[in-house]
Motif scaffolding. Sequence first.
Motif, PDB file in Angstrom:
ATOM      1  N   UNK A   1      19.035  43.228  14.799  1.00 43.08           N
ATOM      2  CA  UNK A   1      19.496  44.131  13.745  1.00 43.08           C
ATOM      3  C   UNK A   1      19.122  43.534  12.391  1.00 43.08           C
ATOM      4  N   UNK A   2      18.835  44.387  11.455  1.00 36.96           N
ATOM      5  CA  UNK A   2      18.439  43.927  10.125  1.00 36.96           C
ATOM      6  C   UNK A   2      19.521  43.048   9.512  1.00 36.96           C
ATOM      7  N   UNK A   3      20.798  43.420   9.689  1.00 37.95           N
ATOM      8  CA  UNK A   3      21.872  42.595   9.122  1.00 37.95           C
ATOM      9  C   UNK A   3      21.974  41.242   9.821  1.00 37.95           C
ATOM     10  N   UNK A   4      21.603  41.157  11.117  1.00 37.70           N
ATOM     11  CA  UNK A   4      21.602  39.870  11.819  1.00 37.70           C
ATOM     12  C   UNK A   4      20.486  38.980  11.293  1.00 37.70           C
ATOM     13  N   UNK A   5      19.366  39.591  10.957  1.00 37.51           N
ATOM     14  CA  UNK A   5      18.270  38.827  10.359  1.00 37.51           C
ATOM     15  C   UNK A   5      18.738  38.226   9.040  1.00 37.51           C
ATOM     16  N   UNK A   6      19.515  38.985   8.311  1.00 38.13           N
ATOM     17  CA  UNK A   6      20.049  38.516   7.033  1.00 38.13           C
ATOM     18  C   UNK A   6      20.879  37.245   7.208  1.00 38.13           C
ATOM     19  N   UNK A   7      21.536  37.096   8.353  1.00 40.08           N
ATOM     20  CA  UNK A   7      22.339  35.898   8.619  1.00 40.08           C
ATOM     21  C   UNK A   7      21.486  34.662   8.886  1.00 40.08           C
ATOM     22  N   UNK A   8      20.211  34.867   9.231  1.00 35.16           N
ATOM     23  CA  UNK A   8      19.353  33.757   9.637  1.00 35.16           C
ATOM     24  C   UNK A   8      18.231  33.426   8.663  1.00 35.16           C
ATOM     25  N   UNK A   9      18.048  34.257   7.661  1.00 39.17           N
ATOM     26  CA  UNK A   9      16.973  34.054   6.691  1.00 39.17           C
ATOM     27  C   UNK A   9      17.605  33.861   5.317  1.00 39.17           C
ATOM     28  N   UNK A  10      17.086  32.930   4.560  1.00 42.05           N
ATOM     29  CA  UNK A  10      17.687  32.609   3.274  1.00 42.05           C
ATOM     30  C   UNK A  10      17.150  33.505   2.159  1.00 42.05           C
ATOM     31  N   UNK A  11      17.427  34.786   2.283  1.00 41.29           N
ATOM     32  CA  UNK A  11      17.039  35.766   1.277  1.00 41.29           C
ATOM     33  C   UNK A  11      18.180  36.755   1.103  1.00 41.29           C
ATOM     34  N   UNK A  12      18.174  37.451  -0.021  1.00 40.72           N
ATOM     35  CA  UNK A  12      19.166  38.501  -0.230  1.00 40.72           C
ATOM     36  C   UNK A  12      18.783  39.722   0.583  1.00 40.72           C
TER      37      UNK A  12
ATOM     38  N   UNK B   1      18.310  42.921  -0.279  1.00 45.83           N
ATOM     39  CA  UNK B   1      17.189  43.721  -0.804  1.00 45.83           C
ATOM     40  C   UNK B   1      15.836  43.028  -0.598  1.00 45.83           C
ATOM     41  N   UNK B   2      15.807  41.706  -0.735  1.00 46.07           N
ATOM     42  CA  UNK B   2      14.555  40.968  -0.526  1.00 46.07           C
ATOM     43  C   UNK B   2      14.108  41.039   0.924  1.00 46.07           C
ATOM     44  N   UNK B   3      15.057  40.952   1.845  1.00 48.74           N
ATOM     45  CA  UNK B   3      14.729  41.049   3.267  1.00 48.74           C
ATOM     46  C   UNK B   3      14.180  42.438   3.578  1.00 48.74           C
ATOM     47  N   UNK B   4      14.802  43.460   3.023  1.00 56.42           N
ATOM     48  CA  UNK B   4      14.335  44.827   3.273  1.00 56.42           C
ATOM     49  C   UNK B   4      12.897  45.006   2.789  1.00 56.42           C
ATOM     50  N   UNK B   5      12.580  44.495   1.616  1.00 53.04           N
ATOM     51  CA  UNK B   5      11.201  44.591   1.099  1.00 53.04           C
ATOM     52  C   UNK B   5      10.237  43.782   1.961  1.00 53.04           C
ATOM     53  N   UNK B   6      10.674  42.613   2.389  1.00 60.39           N
ATOM     54  CA  UNK B   6       9.848  41.764   3.239  1.00 60.39           C
ATOM     55  C   UNK B   6       9.573  42.450   4.577  1.00 60.39           C
ATOM     56  N   UNK B   7      10.598  43.047   5.157  1.00 56.64           N
ATOM     57  CA  UNK B   7      10.441  43.775   6.418  1.00 56.64           C
ATOM     58  C   UNK B   7       9.475  44.949   6.220  1.00 56.64           C
TER      59      UNK B   7
ATOM     60  N   UNK C   1       7.755  35.171   5.251  1.00 62.53           N
ATOM     61  CA  UNK C   1       7.347  36.124   6.284  1.00 62.53           C
ATOM     62  C   UNK C   1       7.336  35.440   7.653  1.00 62.53           C
ATOM     63  N   UNK C   2       6.804  34.216   7.682  1.00 59.30           N
ATOM     64  CA  UNK C   2       6.796  33.461   8.939  1.00 59.30           C
ATOM     65  C   UNK C   2       8.229  33.245   9.434  1.00 59.30           C
ATOM     66  N   UNK C   3       9.143  32.971   8.522  1.00 52.64           N
ATOM     67  CA  UNK C   3      10.539  32.752   8.901  1.00 52.64           C
ATOM     68  C   UNK C   3      11.095  33.977   9.624  1.00 52.64           C
ATOM     69  N   UNK C   4      10.758  35.171   9.152  1.00 52.47           N
ATOM     70  CA  UNK C   4      11.209  36.398   9.815  1.00 52.47           C
ATOM     71  C   UNK C   4      10.577  36.496  11.200  1.00 52.47           C
ATOM     72  N   UNK C   5       9.261  36.273  11.289  1.00 53.77           N
ATOM     73  CA  UNK C   5       8.579  36.342  12.585  1.00 53.77           C
ATOM     74  C   UNK C   5       9.176  35.331  13.560  1.00 53.77           C
ATOM     75  N   UNK C   6       9.414  34.118  13.081  1.00 54.93           N
ATOM     76  CA  UNK C   6       9.989  33.064  13.926  1.00 54.93           C
ATOM     77  C   UNK C   6      11.370  33.471  14.433  1.00 54.93           C
ATOM     78  N   UNK C   7      12.210  33.977  13.549  1.00 52.02           N
ATOM     79  CA  UNK C   7      13.558  34.382  13.958  1.00 52.02           C
ATOM     80  C   UNK C   7      13.516  35.498  14.983  1.00 52.02           C
ATOM     81  N   UNK C   8      12.546  36.382  14.879  1.00 45.61           N
ATOM     82  CA  UNK C   8      12.428  37.455  15.863  1.00 45.61           C
ATOM     83  C   UNK C   8      12.006  36.919  17.232  1.00 45.61           C
ATOM     84  N   UNK C   9      11.268  35.815  17.275  1.00 42.81           N
ATOM     85  CA  UNK C   9      10.889  35.236  18.565  1.00 42.81           C
ATOM     86  C   UNK C   9      12.082  34.595  19.263  1.00 42.81           C
TER      87      UNK C   9
END
Length: 160
Positions: free
Chosen positions: A58-69, A71-77, A42-50
């Motif tokens: 964009x959600x797909x851009x987040x996918x490029x920067x976070x080491x999750x699949x 579907x996992x990113x969508x649930x995390x978001x 979760x922190x990784x997502x917050x950090x990437x957004x900063x």
Amino acid sequence: MTSAAEHRRLATESWESLLRSQVAVMRDLHKDPIFKKVGVREYDVLFNLTRCPTGWLRLNELNDNVLLTQPSISRLVDRLEARGLIQRKTPDGDRRGVLIGLTEAGAALQKEVGRAHVQNIMAIMEDGLTDGEMSTLLELTTKLRTAVAARAATEHAARG
């Protein structure tokens, strides 16, 4: 001159050492009680957004920067949004796209966790490496990431 077998052994041992070091460091960092406030992923997502200049990604851009699949990113978001740490919006002119950005609470939590996280990173790095060694490590890991990116681009061009 190094034989092919010695070269192969050096490459695999270097890779394994890099990976094991990363795992050891991450395990140590994740023990910090600050990560009870927000999980490491979760922190990784917050950090990437900063790090995005507009404050939105964009959600797909987040996918490029976070080491999750995806579907996992969508649930995390979804979880982060339910906690009031991020918000979503539809980009102008793209009704199918989704942008995500930090809320004030999300930005505050990221700063709080980030400060503690940086202190722990500094302690680990300073205990293990000199400034010169950290510079060398940065140079080598940057060189390795650049080579991987170039390889991916070449493979993509060959397919495309």
